[in-house]
Design a protein around this motif. Sequence first.
Motif, PDB file in Angstrom:
ATOM      1  N   SER A 127     -35.454 -24.270 -12.547  1.00  0.00           N
ATOM      2  CA  SER A 127     -34.393 -22.983 -12.891  1.00  0.00           C
ATOM      3  C   SER A 127     -33.577 -23.872 -14.143  1.00  0.00           C
ATOM      4  O   SER A 127     -34.014 -25.203 -14.566  1.00  0.00           O
ATOM      5  CB  SER A 127     -33.001 -22.969 -12.001  1.00  0.00           C
ATOM      6  N   LEU A 128     -33.079 -23.140 -15.479  1.00  0.00           N
ATOM      7  CA  LEU A 128     -32.266 -23.420 -16.757  1.00  0.00           C
ATOM      8  C   LEU A 128     -31.056 -24.191 -16.774  1.00  0.00           C
ATOM      9  O   LEU A 128     -30.547 -23.779 -15.480  1.00  0.00           O
ATOM     10  CB  LEU A 128     -32.244 -22.808 -17.320  1.00  0.00           C
ATOM     11  N   PRO A 129     -30.857 -25.328 -17.212  1.00  0.00           N
ATOM     12  CA  PRO A 129     -29.726 -26.063 -17.195  1.00  0.00           C
ATOM     13  C   PRO A 129     -28.644 -25.154 -17.824  1.00  0.00           C
ATOM     14  O   PRO A 129     -29.088 -24.351 -18.451  1.00  0.00           O
ATOM     15  CB  PRO A 129     -30.032 -27.013 -17.632  1.00  0.00           C
ATOM     16  N   TRP A 130     -27.590 -25.589 -16.910  1.00  0.00           N
ATOM     17  CA  TRP A 130     -26.341 -24.214 -17.198  1.00  0.00           C
ATOM     18  C   TRP A 130     -25.532 -24.509 -18.082  1.00  0.00           C
ATOM     19  O   TRP A 130     -24.335 -25.511 -16.823  1.00  0.00           O
ATOM     20  CB  TRP A 130     -26.482 -22.275 -16.256  1.00  0.00           C
ATOM     21  N   ILE A 131     -25.090 -24.171 -18.642  1.00  0.00           N
ATOM     22  CA  ILE A 131     -23.673 -24.529 -19.415  1.00  0.00           C
ATOM     23  C   ILE A 131     -22.480 -23.330 -19.436  1.00  0.00           C
ATOM     24  O   ILE A 131     -22.699 -22.307 -20.552  1.00  0.00           O
ATOM     25  CB  ILE A 131     -23.375 -25.235 -20.730  1.00  0.00           C
TER      26      ILE A 131
END
Length: 601
Positions: free
Chosen positions: A304-308
């Motif tokens: 899963s991509l890190p999310w900002i």
Amino acid sequence: MKKHGFLLFIVMLFTLIGCKKDNNNNSNTPAEPKLTIQKISVSTFENSPWEQVFGGIALLEFDLKDSKDSTSSRIKDSIDLKNIAAYNRDLGKGKYDIIFSTKNQPLLADTFIHLSAKIKSYSVDEQQALSLNPVTTDGLVTISKDFIKDNTIPVFKPDTGTKSYKMGLTKGFYYLYVKGGAKGNLTFALKATGQTVSKALNIQPLNQYNLAITINKTSVEVVFAPFKYNQIAVNSSTLITLNLIPQYYLNTTTYFVVTDENGNVLKEAKYINGTTSFQLSSAEPYEKDRINFFQIEVSDDVHSLPWIVGYLQIKKGSVFSNPPLSMAKPQNQPLRLHLKNTSGFDKLDVSTDVLGITLNSLKDTVNIQNLAYTDDSKIYAQMLKNNKVLYNFFDIDKGVHDFNVDLSKLTKTSLVKNMTAPGGNFQVWVSARADLKYDNSYYFGSVYNQNNHIDYYYPAESFPEYTTTMFYSIGDFNYFYKTTGTTIPDKPVSFTATFNNPGSSLGNFKPSFSGLFDLYTAHFEYLGNETTRLSADFYSPATANYTNVKLPDFSKYLGVKSIDLTKIALKRFELAKMPNFKDVFNYASFNVLGASVSRYY
């Protein structure tokens, strides 16, 4: 006064008592976890410095649950809230339903606030902390003692019943908590004239009604006024208040960061699992009225991509709340549909109040083997064949898992709505709710035309609410319109806001726009194989006019040495206008009503 939810934090600290020796001094038996209540803190009404008054007796119940979720034992305690720090209770290990409430719940009004809370299946082990979030339906009535004749007390008399309630007195104000929905009159004697006056009140939950007196030559008027303990302005150091749903943060490491418009960090915090509410405050006075707020999530799943998620130039002092969990849905069960008496069709829309699907040929029938329905659902089917559209609703018995849809019984003629759009690639889909208590809806199908005209067919039966979604494009710009109502519109609303060259990456993101809109949003992604892979979404209200976007250094939150913002590409930009939009959050759940224009890059 504006509505604002009460937040009561009851932090319960579980500690393990030291081992006791048995009578023969041959073995040690561990003691049960001891429960103590560390403190109670109560938030104020929005835009009001009122400090909540709590006291009296509260009831605390612990229901020990067995493997079948039945209550095997129950412990009930009464607590004097003024001596809350002295409370302690030994509890055996296990799962408990915990119920908290103030004892005076039946009273329509009181000088203490009515509160209640419940936690299901809470595991008691050894050392741990528990937060309860009691709720209230009370409103609050206040009036300064300076308006009241000495040695008299204001009295609230409800419209129903015979009981009257005297107000309490604290910090120079008479006050009374009254249950929401109550109506009545507050009567008091004026200090200035000695005359008795009254004010009719209609109490709504979570509202404060602060009364003031104006006297002119011929009359006395009782009015509502903003509440202040005194006239000295207090500059709060609170940047933002967070009310969180812990389920949203499972299996992630989450940071909350507040910056100024130049990207300078004012406050940062790492989320502690289970926390439901806290404030981020600046160490030094922060005089500006807007801040940037970022939520940074790093999933435990390496895929899963890190999310900002960034909220740019929102109002200082805002309250951030997770989007509410989905509206309650009735229990549903699986359903497999089978077509009967069919020789083919051009299009078939099939739906229950849980799921719907469009079939374009008989080979698509495999897709109706995995539907679901509720006990109150019917089966809707609409068929296009030989330029004729017919439909019907079929009753379905509870507990049925296989159902034959007889296409020969599609005998009702569908209504048709002639729709037009300002651009091409016009697409429309409509759903309808039969019961407004639930979010369940029937799906009437999706229709697409590469031009700007659509004939949309739907059932003649009326529904209390339709949700209509329209999509069209003009050049590289995509337009979206979603609305609810008792009818289906025949065209999208006019939306003329535009934008131009908002930049190609986070390194040069400086949006430019014009026209009337409420909010802009931008989505960025970096999908390379490096450690800086991430996804980012930013939202900013139009009133802030934040175009010279400057961001903090996210690298330390993501566990990398540095981030090249020029490699994080802009994938989508959007301007949106939403009904009843306010410059507050949370507005990140973007599948909302309104209109928007967007472009993909």
